[in-house]
Write an enzyme that holds these catalytic residues in place. Structure first.
Site, short mmCIF file in Angstrom:
data_model
loop_
_atom_site.label_atom_id
_atom_site.label_comp_id
_atom_site.label_asym_id
_atom_site.label_seq_id
_atom_site.Cartn_x
_atom_site.Cartn_y
_atom_site.Cartn_z
N ARG A 175 -9.22 0.79 9.06
CA ARG A 175 -8.86 -0.60 9.34
C ARG A 175 -9.94 -1.32 10.14
O ARG A 175 -9.80 -2.52 10.39
CB ARG A 175 -7.58 -0.63 10.17
CG ARG A 175 -6.31 -0.93 9.38
CD ARG A 175 -5.15 -0.75 10.34
NE ARG A 175 -4.00 -1.54 10.01
CZ ARG A 175 -2.94 -1.09 9.32
NH1 ARG A 175 -2.92 0.13 8.85
NH2 ARG A 175 -1.91 -1.87 9.12
N ARG A 193 11.31 -3.89 9.52
CA ARG A 193 10.93 -2.78 10.39
C ARG A 193 10.78 -3.28 11.82
O ARG A 193 10.74 -4.49 12.05
CB ARG A 193 9.59 -2.22 9.89
CG ARG A 193 9.44 -0.73 9.99
CD ARG A 193 8.19 -0.28 9.26
NE ARG A 193 6.99 -0.93 9.78
CZ ARG A 193 5.83 -0.94 9.15
NH1 ARG A 193 5.70 -0.34 7.99
NH2 ARG A 193 4.79 -1.55 9.68
N ARG A 206 11.83 -6.62 4.82
CA ARG A 206 11.74 -5.19 5.12
C ARG A 206 12.39 -4.86 6.46
O ARG A 206 13.05 -3.83 6.61
CB ARG A 206 10.26 -4.81 5.13
CG ARG A 206 9.96 -3.37 5.24
CD ARG A 206 8.48 -3.09 4.98
NE ARG A 206 7.60 -3.60 6.02
CZ ARG A 206 6.30 -3.40 6.06
NH1 ARG A 206 5.72 -2.73 5.10
NH2 ARG A 206 5.56 -3.88 7.04
N ARG A 244 -0.44 -9.53 13.05
CA ARG A 244 -1.00 -8.48 12.20
C ARG A 244 -1.86 -9.05 11.08
O ARG A 244 -2.87 -8.46 10.70
CB ARG A 244 0.13 -7.62 11.63
CG ARG A 244 0.63 -6.61 12.65
CD ARG A 244 2.05 -6.22 12.43
NE ARG A 244 2.23 -5.44 11.24
CZ ARG A 244 3.40 -5.33 10.61
NH1 ARG A 244 4.46 -5.97 11.07
NH2 ARG A 244 3.50 -4.60 9.55
N LYS A 299 0.83 -1.21 0.00
CA LYS A 299 0.00 0.00 0.00
C LYS A 299 0.86 1.26 0.00
O LYS A 299 0.56 2.21 -0.71
CB LYS A 299 -0.92 0.03 1.24
CG LYS A 299 -1.90 -1.14 1.31
CD LYS A 299 -2.88 -0.96 2.47
CE LYS A 299 -2.22 -0.99 3.84
NZ LYS A 299 -1.72 -2.33 4.23
P1 ADP Z 1 1.43 -2.34 7.57
O1 ADP Z 1 0.50 -1.99 6.47
O2 ADP Z 1 2.67 -2.97 7.10
O3 ADP Z 1 0.76 -3.09 8.68
P2 ADP Z 1 1.22 0.29 8.75
O4 ADP Z 1 2.29 1.28 8.73
O5 ADP Z 1 -0.01 0.58 7.94
O6 ADP Z 1 1.93 -1.03 8.26
O7 ADP Z 1 0.73 0.02 10.24
C1 ADP Z 1 1.64 -0.32 11.28
C2 ADP Z 1 0.90 -0.40 12.63
O8 ADP Z 1 0.36 0.89 12.96
C3 ADP Z 1 -0.32 -1.34 12.65
O9 ADP Z 1 0.06 -2.66 12.90
C4 ADP Z 1 -1.14 -0.72 13.81
O10 ADP Z 1 -0.63 -1.06 15.07
C5 ADP Z 1 -0.91 0.77 13.62
N1 ADP Z 1 -1.96 1.39 12.76
C6 ADP Z 1 -1.77 1.92 11.52
N2 ADP Z 1 -2.93 2.36 11.00
C7 ADP Z 1 -3.89 2.09 11.92
C8 ADP Z 1 -5.31 2.26 11.97
N3 ADP Z 1 -5.99 2.82 10.94
N4 ADP Z 1 -5.96 1.84 13.08
C9 ADP Z 1 -5.32 1.30 14.12
N5 ADP Z 1 -3.99 1.08 14.14
C10 ADP Z 1 -3.28 1.46 13.05
#
Ligand code: ADP
Length: 182
Positions: free
Chosen positions: A84, A126, A124, A137, A13
């Site tokens: 989400r 991270r 990756r 996740r 994404k």
């Molecule tokens: P990825 O798509 O690889 O999971 P993100 O950067 O989108 O990575 O998200 C990393 C973390 O940030 C998620 O696992 C969650 O803990 C938090 N997070 C991100 N966006 C949201 C959201 N919309 N609602 C709740 N938690 C979020």
């Protein structure tokens, strides 16, 4: 124009968001990036979010909805990693209607095989990319985020594309949805 990129963690994404926000001049809003910026700045919100993110769980709806509300402007937006949960999706509809007199136009789901996702995330590296957290996740995605597909299907906004292959080929697939007959 407002677009949501939907897909499992590691589905690409973020990469596609950068291409699309440049192509269509959209405000790119990534809740993951916004939360990581809070962690880097060591704010109270960042300190609170870090533990939750490191475990692979979701930060509370209230927090991410408030963050999005703070960053909406009059430009069209590309939402990356938000919404989400169903609760977040409903809040977003209300926010767009009241703040911008607009709505979601396209929801693009990036479809990537689960094994490929795990390999991508391990590569990756991270902070939240260890095998245990990755599995959590993916579970969280399946349980809390997948219901959004139904939500947007009912509104005829959902489009699923193959998220594997070369980055620019995936971008081109998305463009055919946004610019159907060009
Ligand atoms: P990825 O798509 O690889 O999971 P993100 O950067 O989108 O990575 O998200 C990393 C973390 O940030 C998620 O696992 C969650 O803990 C938090 N997070 C991100 N966006 C949201 C959201 N919309 N609602 C709740 N938690 C979020």
């Amino acid at each position: 124009m407002n677009i949501i990129l939907l897909g499992a963690p590691g589905s690409g994404k973020g990469t596609q968001s950068q291409n699309l926000s440049t192509l269509y001049n959209l405000n790119h809003l990534s809740t993951g990036d916004l939360l990581r910026a809070e962690i880097t700045a060591n704010t109270p919100l960042g300190q609170q979010a870090k533990t939750i993110m490191d475990s692979g769980n979701l930060v509370s709806d209230d927090i991410v909805i408030a963050m999005i509300a703070n960053h909406l402007n009059q430009q069209g937006t590309l939402f990356d990693g938000f919404p989400r949960t169903l609760n977040q999706a409903q809040a977003l509809d209300t926010l767009l209607a009241t703040h911008n007199n607009s709505q979601i136009d396209y929801v693009i789901e990036l479809d990537v095989d689960q094994e490929e996702i795990i390999q991508r995330m391990l590569a990756r590296g991270r902070a939240d990319d260890n095998e245990h957290t990755i599995r959590n996740r993916l579970n969280v995605y399946n349980q809390q985020t997948k219901p959004l597909i139904d939500y947007y299907q009912q509104q005829n906004k959902h489009h699923k594309i193959d998220g594997s292959g070369a980055i620019e080929d995936i971008t081109a697939r998305i463009q055919t949805i946004i610019e159907p007959t060009s």
